[in-house]
Design an enzyme around this catalytic site. Sequence first.
Site, mmCIF file in Angstrom:
data_model
loop_
_atom_site.group_PDB
_atom_site.id
_atom_site.type_symbol
_atom_site.label_atom_id
_atom_site.label_comp_id
_atom_site.label_asym_id
_atom_site.label_seq_id
_atom_site.Cartn_x
_atom_site.Cartn_y
_atom_site.Cartn_z
ATOM 1 N N GLU A 46 -4.074 -2.337 -4.434
ATOM 2 C CA GLU A 46 -3.953 -1.647 -3.090
ATOM 3 C C GLU A 46 -2.604 -1.086 -3.111
ATOM 4 O OE1 GLU A 46 -6.762 -4.953 -1.242
ATOM 5 O OE2 GLU A 46 -4.792 -5.120 -2.443
ATOM 6 N N THR A 47 -2.323 0.166 -2.313
ATOM 7 C CA THR A 47 -1.006 1.019 -1.953
ATOM 8 C C THR A 47 -0.972 1.113 -0.622
ATOM 9 O OG1 THR A 47 -1.407 2.080 -4.131
ATOM 10 C CG2 THR A 47 0.101 3.171 -2.360
#
Length: 297
Positions: A46-47
């Site tokens: 995830e970002t």
Amino acid sequence: MKRRFVTLDVFTTRRHAGNPLAVVLQSEGLDTEAMQAIAREFNLSETVFVSPPEKPGHRASVRIFTPGGELPFAGHPTVGTAVWLALTDDAEGRPAELLVLEEKVGPVSCAVEVKGSHAGHAVFTLPRLPERVGEAAEAEVLATALGLDASEIGFENHAPAVYSAGVPFHFVPVATREVIGRARPDLARWQAAFGAGGAYLYGRETAETGHDFHVRMFWPGTGIGEDPATGGAAAAFAGAIMAYDKPADGDHRLVIEQGYEMGRPSQITLELSVRDRALVSARIGGSAIVVSEGVLL
């Protein structure tokens, strides 16, 4: 416009363990397509993209992307972002013990504790209690998609189920850690077993004493082959625990270990508050440590 970013390892107290997270700061002006492209560039599970909050009193608005798409809610981005913001506030002389992040699922309240200049701990209250959604496939179908035998699915009274606390996951109970370690996703059979969802394998046999569950999570549809630590799934897992273990009234604290097969051991705490045999609130907690800082050109 140059944009700062940091990376943190989440659900761990040491670098190069836990689940890596990228946090892009000053993300105003980025549209969804640009955010997705940046998430693919980082290629982490995830970002996070941080923007000013919409409501007074909230700390920040955040959007969460996997390499394959946006999520309304996720655990390790929530913990990691809360720790980074707490570190920033503390360094600027504005320490706070509680902050609220605006996520697609709704506002998420996080209790934070700074531990030095680059590490901290966060516990957030689930913005949505888990609920059972849909039905799991037959054990034979699940086992085939995981490279296992149908007889290896299930233990005690635990059976496959699908729960969501904002994002749905397929929960697959497995009797031993050896069986969990042998699991290998078969992409040709994945759709029939899990659709576009993730598979959360869990069992009581743990690698470390004092832990309660050993888990692995596979989610090929989002670009995540295997995730080292999945707080959103741990949140939904509370539903399976309530259904099968039926904890007594009171407060319960469980430690979930994940990522050990990947060489990135992670520890997630899941706290349950049970009243009249019903789950009235739950919390996910963990540590995070800063690994790098940089600039997107």
